[in-house]
Design a protein around this motif. Sequence first.
Motif, mmCIF file in Angstrom:
data_model
loop_
_atom_site.group_PDB
_atom_site.id
_atom_site.type_symbol
_atom_site.label_atom_id
_atom_site.label_comp_id
_atom_site.label_asym_id
_atom_site.label_seq_id
_atom_site.Cartn_x
_atom_site.Cartn_y
_atom_site.Cartn_z
ATOM 1 N N GLU A 152 44.086 32.839 55.529
ATOM 2 C CA GLU A 152 42.986 32.532 54.619
ATOM 3 C C GLU A 152 41.644 32.933 55.228
ATOM 4 O O GLU A 152 40.793 33.507 54.553
ATOM 5 C CB GLU A 152 42.989 31.034 54.289
ATOM 6 C CG GLU A 152 42.100 30.690 53.132
ATOM 7 C CD GLU A 152 42.318 29.272 52.669
ATOM 8 O OE1 GLU A 152 41.306 28.562 52.546
ATOM 9 O OE2 GLU A 152 43.478 28.877 52.418
ATOM 10 N N THR A 153 41.463 32.669 56.509
ATOM 11 C CA THR A 153 40.232 33.053 57.201
ATOM 12 C C THR A 153 40.081 34.568 57.218
ATOM 13 O O THR A 153 39.001 35.090 56.943
ATOM 14 C CB THR A 153 40.239 32.508 58.653
ATOM 15 O OG1 THR A 153 40.323 31.082 58.592
ATOM 16 C CG2 THR A 153 38.996 32.921 59.408
ATOM 17 N N TRP A 155 41.754 32.960 46.650
ATOM 18 C CA TRP A 155 40.422 33.274 47.166
ATOM 19 C C TRP A 155 39.396 33.203 46.036
ATOM 20 O O TRP A 155 38.306 32.668 46.213
ATOM 21 C CB TRP A 155 40.413 34.658 47.823
ATOM 22 C CG TRP A 155 39.071 34.988 48.375
ATOM 23 C CD1 TRP A 155 38.608 34.685 49.618
ATOM 24 C CD2 TRP A 155 38.011 35.660 47.692
ATOM 25 N NE1 TRP A 155 37.315 35.113 49.739
ATOM 26 C CE2 TRP A 155 36.922 35.711 48.587
ATOM 27 C CE3 TRP A 155 37.865 36.206 46.427
ATOM 28 C CZ2 TRP A 155 35.713 36.310 48.242
ATOM 29 C CZ3 TRP A 155 36.662 36.794 46.081
ATOM 30 C CH2 TRP A 155 35.601 36.844 46.986
ATOM 31 N N GLU A 193 31.199 34.439 45.069
ATOM 32 C CA GLU A 193 31.639 35.763 45.482
ATOM 33 C C GLU A 193 32.587 36.372 44.445
ATOM 34 O O GLU A 193 32.659 37.588 44.308
ATOM 35 C CB GLU A 193 32.328 35.717 46.848
ATOM 36 C CG GLU A 193 31.404 35.444 48.001
ATOM 37 C CD GLU A 193 31.180 33.956 48.248
ATOM 38 O OE1 GLU A 193 31.738 33.117 47.506
ATOM 39 O OE2 GLU A 193 30.433 33.628 49.181
ATOM 40 N N THR A 242 39.154 35.800 53.731
ATOM 41 C CA THR A 242 37.765 35.459 53.410
ATOM 42 C C THR A 242 36.795 36.376 54.145
ATOM 43 O O THR A 242 35.861 36.912 53.540
ATOM 44 C CB THR A 242 37.481 33.982 53.761
ATOM 45 O OG1 THR A 242 38.331 33.168 52.944
ATOM 46 C CG2 THR A 242 36.029 33.621 53.511
ATOM 47 N N ASN A 264 36.134 30.707 46.065
ATOM 48 C CA ASN A 264 34.864 31.395 46.301
ATOM 49 C C ASN A 264 34.269 31.845 44.971
ATOM 50 O O ASN A 264 34.194 33.037 44.682
ATOM 51 C CB ASN A 264 35.091 32.593 47.228
ATOM 52 C CG ASN A 264 35.624 32.179 48.566
ATOM 53 O OD1 ASN A 264 34.883 31.763 49.434
ATOM 54 N ND2 ASN A 264 36.939 32.250 48.729
#
Length: 134
Positions: free
Chosen positions: A64-65, A21, A28, A68, A25
Amino acid sequence: MSNPKRRKPEKPMEVVQLERWRKLNRSENTELQILELDWPVAIEIIQCAIKILLEHGQDAEQQETAITEMMLKVLTRYARASAQAHPDDGFRLHQTVHALQTCLSERLATEVPIDRLVTNPRVMAILERISAVS
């Protein structure tokens, strides 16, 4: 005498998923690094939350969704808590943990007790103190 190659110990899946992640990202991740500097134990708590998500058999894309979405909500809640001039800095950690609990409860359709996320007794005491004041 031969020198057997030492295998690196395998990382737990929740650690691997958080590292993934972070790579995906970048912007973030900067916010996560700030949280980590503020409350280093937050990474351990986030990894516990990821582990709970992974235990509820979803395919890789769904996982993964879910990770996130959870991370975005947690970092947003942390940013809002940081913007408030709360006299106790434990408030930011409390808001972060509460966001994790909320995300997990929504995703799994069941309550996730705080002791599944927080294993450190000193951190638990901080969270209980803040809950009592809030």
